[in-house]
Every structure is written in C-alpha cells, then in structure tokens.
Design an enzyme around this catalytic site. Structure first.
Site, PDB file in Angstrom:
ATOM      1  CG  ASN A  11      -1.906  -1.090   1.233  1.00 37.57           C
ATOM      2  OD1 ASN A  11      -1.554  -2.257   1.293  1.00 37.57           O
ATOM      3  ND2 ASN A  11      -3.163  -0.751   1.142  1.00 37.57           N
ATOM      4  CD  GLU A  54      -5.751  -2.326  -0.991  1.00 39.57           C
ATOM      5  OE1 GLU A  54      -5.549  -3.521  -0.724  1.00 39.57           O
ATOM      6  OE2 GLU A  54      -6.817  -1.741  -0.772  1.00 39.57           O
ATOM      7  CB  ILE A  74       4.653  -7.527  -6.373  1.00 37.35           C
ATOM      8  CG1 ILE A  74       4.621  -6.013  -6.103  1.00 37.35           C
ATOM      9  CG2 ILE A  74       5.832  -7.910  -7.266  1.00 37.35           C
ATOM     10  CD1 ILE A  74       5.788  -5.495  -5.283  1.00 37.35           C
ATOM     11  CE1 TYR A 124       3.059  -3.247   5.432  1.00 32.53           C
ATOM     12  CE2 TYR A 124       4.091  -4.729   7.016  1.00 32.53           C
ATOM     13  CZ  TYR A 124       3.013  -4.382   6.216  1.00 32.53           C
ATOM     14  OH  TYR A 124       1.886  -5.164   6.222  1.00 32.53           O
ATOM     15  CG  PHE A 166     -16.449  -9.290  -5.753  1.00 33.07           C
ATOM     16  CD1 PHE A 166     -16.493 -10.006  -6.939  1.00 33.07           C
ATOM     17  CD2 PHE A 166     -15.602  -8.194  -5.669  1.00 33.07           C
ATOM     18  CE1 PHE A 166     -15.694  -9.641  -8.019  1.00 33.07           C
ATOM     19  CE2 PHE A 166     -14.798  -7.827  -6.740  1.00 33.07           C
ATOM     20  CZ  PHE A 166     -14.844  -8.561  -7.917  1.00 33.07           C
TER      21      PHE A 166
END
Length: 156
Positions: free
Chosen positions: A30, A80, A83, A92, A110
C-alpha cells in the site's frame, strides 16, 4: 483512463488494512495517503496491470487496485499493488516504484470473499497475458526502476 498510461509512481510502502495477506491470501503493498492523492483525479478506479520494483530489486509483473474497494466499503481511496512474485518478508518502509500500463476492469462489489478472490486470480492471469506483449515488456527495462543511491523522495 488510458490517456494517463503509462503512469509512473514511486512511494514508500505503508501498512494497509492488513486484509490482503490474511483474508485473501493475496498480499498487497500500500502507498501512503499522500501518494494516493498524487494520482490523477480523473484516473478511473478499477484494476490495472503493470510493473513493480521494491527498492533496487528486480522488476516484477503486478496487478493494482485503485479505488474504494466496495466489498470492504472503504471511505478512503486506496492504491494497492499485488506484485506477482513471492517475497520472503514484508517490505514496509521500502520504496515501491510502479509503472501502470494497462486497464483490466472497473471496480465492483462482490457477494462473497470467495468471489472477490476468484476475480483477483482472474485479474492476475489477465495481467500476466497483457504484460507479455512486446510493447509492455519494454517498460520492464525502463530507467525509472533504477533508483540512484540515496534518492528516496517521491517524484524527484
């Protein structure tokens, strides 16, 4: 959305909601609110694909979600990045450099966590396919991914 692409962005990885790894089994990196606010305001929310690099590491394929995550009813817009690579540990505080090159789908809600996970898995497959196209592969080698020593500030 396409007129902003490719979109280059760099910023520090901060703690998110802690849902990606735990609830979804799909870890995400993030960006801080400040970096999120720097995105073009008319860049459509939704799911994108592109390239990502942590620090001066290797460049990997990625899927990116921009928006409010309707399933989770977020009140703050988030960006967001998932990878497509397995990292041994959290990163982080590291600098994440991304190039967004393709749009996959709009943001949507959803009915269940399973449906969300399934959609993300499909997004990942779509990203892998798109990123193998020659015009997208060349951005993997972009100089943007080579951080000069000691240069960590965003957009400089």
């Amino acid at each position: 959305a396409m007129r902003h692409l490719p979109y280059f962005c760099r910023g520090e990885v901060v703690k998110g909601f802690g849902r990606g790894s735990k609830e979804l089994g799909i870890p995400t990196a993030n960006f801080s609110e400040q970096v999120v606010k720097s995105f073009p305001s008319d860049l459509s929310t939704g799911v994108y694909c592109g390239w990502a690099c942590v620090g001066n590491g290797d460049v990997h394929k990625m899927v990116l979600s921009i928006g409010w995550n309707p399933f989770y009813k977020n009140i703050k817009k988030s960006v967001e990045t998932h990878i497509i690579h397995t990292f041994k540990e959290d990163f982080y505080g590291e600098i994440l450099s991304i190039v967004i090159i393709g749009y996959i789908r709009p943001e949507k809600n959803f009915d269940s966590l399973e449906a969300l996970i399934s959609a993300i898995q499909e997004d990942i497959e779509e990203a892998k396919t798109q990123l193998d196209l020659p015009e997208h592969l060349k951005l993997k080698e972009d100089n943007f991914f080579h951080l000069p020593e000691g240069k960590i500030a965003n957009n400089h």
